[in-house]
Design a protein around this motif. Sequence first.
Motif, PDB file in Angstrom:
ATOM      1  N   ASN A 116     124.289 -30.113  -8.256  1.00 25.23           N
ATOM      2  CA  ASN A 116     123.276 -29.081  -8.069  1.00 25.23           C
ATOM      3  C   ASN A 116     123.255 -28.243  -9.339  1.00 25.23           C
ATOM      4  O   ASN A 116     124.316 -27.870  -9.845  1.00 25.23           O
ATOM      5  CB  ASN A 116     123.621 -28.227  -6.844  1.00 25.23           C
ATOM      6  N   GLU A 124     115.682 -25.074  -9.462  1.00 30.64           N
ATOM      7  CA  GLU A 124     116.910 -25.662  -8.913  1.00 30.64           C
ATOM      8  C   GLU A 124     116.693 -27.129  -8.573  1.00 30.64           C
ATOM      9  O   GLU A 124     115.629 -27.520  -8.097  1.00 30.64           O
ATOM     10  CB  GLU A 124     117.335 -24.889  -7.662  1.00 30.64           C
ATOM     11  N   HIS A 125     117.729 -27.925  -8.840  1.00 28.10           N
ATOM     12  CA  HIS A 125     117.692 -29.364  -8.571  1.00 28.10           C
ATOM     13  C   HIS A 125     119.012 -29.793  -7.938  1.00 28.10           C
ATOM     14  O   HIS A 125     120.062 -29.254  -8.267  1.00 28.10           O
ATOM     15  CB  HIS A 125     117.541 -30.168  -9.873  1.00 28.10           C
ATOM     16  N   THR A 126     118.935 -30.782  -7.078  1.00 25.01           N
ATOM     17  CA  THR A 126     120.114 -31.506  -6.616  1.00 25.01           C
ATOM     18  C   THR A 126     119.790 -32.972  -6.841  1.00 25.01           C
ATOM     19  O   THR A 126     118.810 -33.486  -6.301  1.00 25.01           O
ATOM     20  CB  THR A 126     120.420 -31.232  -5.133  1.00 25.01           C
TER      21      THR A 126
END
Length: 184
Positions: A116, A124-126
């Motif tokens: 993450n 935001e990224h996962t």
Amino acid sequence: MIYPIYSYGFPVLRKKAEDIDKDGDIDVKKLTEDMFETMYAANGVGLAGPQIGKSLRIFVIDADAMDPENLEGYKKVFINPEIIEEEGEEWPFEEGCLSIPKIREEVTRQEKVTINYFDENWEEHTETFDGLVARVVQHEYDHIEGILFTDHLSSFKKRLLKGKLNGISKGKVEHDYKMKFPTK
């Protein structure tokens, strides 16, 4: 701006890095541009904040250089990343590091990593990465945790490298990019 790469022996490379405050004074877009420029000038595929003397939880990767046919488009910025999971078979691969020039050793890592993070736009990224990209992410993540790839080696291998590592910290190593040494 091209930063000097901090060599083995600097305390900043052994310290767990600090989160970057989204509303703080750091211009992450400028910092990431400079980090990419520094990484490319040193012919690297990844670079973490501590490697340029900044104890910040940030790293950049561009895995395209490792395998242009299969890894195109893996140019990414990771701000305040947290590994959620590492999984899969462990596999060995020879790693090197811009902070430890002229030394390459086989390191075993798991084949997949889920992480993450925020990008340079604070989105935001996962994501889950595998293979060589997962390895680059794990290597750079280690940097912001104060871990070097040599920490993954056996005690015997570490003893064999001790003289070379001490030489690097004293600037006694050939390098073709801008570096900074703690005892020089």
